[in-house]
Scaffold this active site. Structure first.
Site, short mmCIF file in Angstrom:
data_model
loop_
_atom_site.label_atom_id
_atom_site.label_comp_id
_atom_site.label_asym_id
_atom_site.label_seq_id
_atom_site.Cartn_x
_atom_site.Cartn_y
_atom_site.Cartn_z
N ARG A 13 0.83 -1.21 0.00
CA ARG A 13 0.00 0.00 0.00
C ARG A 13 0.87 1.26 0.00
NH1 ARG A 13 -3.62 2.23 4.41
NH2 ARG A 13 -5.16 3.49 3.31
N HIS A 61 0.59 4.42 -2.68
CA HIS A 61 0.35 5.79 -2.21
C HIS A 61 1.51 6.71 -2.59
CE1 HIS A 61 -3.19 5.65 0.73
NE2 HIS A 61 -3.22 4.52 0.05
N ASN A 102 -3.39 9.41 4.23
CA ASN A 102 -2.22 8.56 4.47
C ASN A 102 -2.06 8.14 5.93
OD1 ASN A 102 -1.24 8.35 1.83
ND2 ASN A 102 -0.04 10.22 1.98
N HIS A 123 -6.21 -5.36 -2.81
CA HIS A 123 -7.19 -5.48 -1.72
C HIS A 123 -7.47 -6.92 -1.34
CE1 HIS A 123 -8.99 -1.20 -2.54
NE2 HIS A 123 -7.78 -1.17 -2.04
#
Length: 329
Positions: free
Chosen positions: A64, A68, A96, A197
């Site tokens: 992740r 990001h 975040n 996910h």
């Protein structure tokens, strides 16, 4: 200079300007550190495996973190920079704040190990994050792939730059496609990257809108499996702490696989932005294909991750190699 020559010059300059965002990616290559730090990938993998033994959270946290980072200012490790003084860095933007600390810790420790064996200022934090991301995917059962290297670390990190640059759990297909297209990623890339996910967890606050008062006429989102909705309501009651964590994949939450797409077929996608991939006729055929054909999914994921790793990379004087990943030199 004649009119014809002027026209040619203008045309060439226009082409250079048009392709400028992608010039950095052309300079990435495998084995970039073959002379300066030939064992960099082995060193990073050792740190990653040690971290995973300490906590599984390392896997989804690192994956992740890479996403990001790349979606805000490009893949330049700017998300790792800590805020200081009046400067509020990327990592402290509300979008975040849910990034698990184990992702940051993995990169910082890998950087220390690399510098110890290869010498300081040889390998960028951005490249270490890219390598570590591949390693956590493989450790969770995902497909191995070669990582292109040669990124520099970014020189800027501001919380304001995050605004509007990360997909929301409420996005529809048009919104998802539009945001990914900004980074030269197509719909198939977006659907493949969404499979991240299949690992990790989310907080109740990110999807509770689907469980209660979804609309004036419906309490629960009709695209949510009713049994799954009841299960989620049991774990996320109305007045529950919104920070309680729920597995993103209710079937194989610790394995990187194509179960994500099988869940969507059963309307067990946790976010609206997940389930829409099955509900929208434009993306549904891909979901159905990858649900039954893991090989097709793995190939698409490798392509998407390679393209993601090229987003907004810095080379040369556009960046540098940080001594410490969480602070500027």
């Amino acid at each position: 200079m004649g009119k014809f020559n002027v026209a040619i010059v203008v045309w060439v300059l226009a082409l250079n300007f048009w392709f400028l965002p992608y010039l950095g990616s052309a300079q990435l290559k495998q084995n970039f550190y073959s002379k300066t730090c030939p064992k960099v990938e082995q060193i990073v993998r050792g740190v990653v495996n040690t971290k995973i033994q300490q906590t599984f959270v390392t896997i989804p946290a690192t994956l992740r973190l890479f996403f990001h980072d790349c979606f805000v200012n490009g893949c330049d490790a700017s998300v790792i920079i800590a805020s200081s003084g009046n400067n509020k860095a990327e990592k402290d933007h509300p979008d975040n704040l849910s990034l698990a600390g184990d992702g940051f810790d993995t990169v910082i420790k890998a950087k220390q190990a690399v510098d110890k064996q290869c010498g300081a200022n040889k390998v960028s934090c951005a490249d270490i994050l890219a390598i570590a991301t591949r390693d956590v995917v493989v450790a969770a059962g995902g497909p191995p792939y070669a990582v292109e290297l040669g990124r520099r670390d970014g020189l800027v990190s501001t919380a304001s730059s995050v605004e509007g640059n990360l997909p929301k759990p409420t996005f529809n297909l048009n919104q998802l496609n539009s945001m990914f297209a900004r980074h030269n990623l197509n719909q198939n890339d977006m659907i493949a990257l969404s499979a991240a996910h299949t690992l990790g967890f989310s907080h109740c606050s990110k999807f509770s809108n689907r469980l209660y008062n979804f609309s004036p006429s419906r309490r629960v989102d009709p695209t949510l499996n009713s049994a799954y909705a009841t299960q989620l309501q049991g774990m996320c009651p109305r007045n529950v702490n919104p920070q309680i964590a729920i597995n993103m994949d209710p079937v194989t939450p610790r394995t990187f696989d194509n179960q994500y797409y099988k869940n969507l077929q059963q309307r067990r996608g946790l976010f609206t932005s997940d389930q829409v991939l099955f509900e929208d006729s434009r993306s549904k055929p891909i979901v159905n294909d990858w649900a039954k054909n893991a090989g097709n999914f793995n190939s698409a994921f490798i392509t998407a991750m390679t393209k993601l790793g090229r987003v907004g990379v810095k080379t040369g004087k556009q960046g540098n190699i940080r001594t410490f990943c969480d602070r500027f030199n």
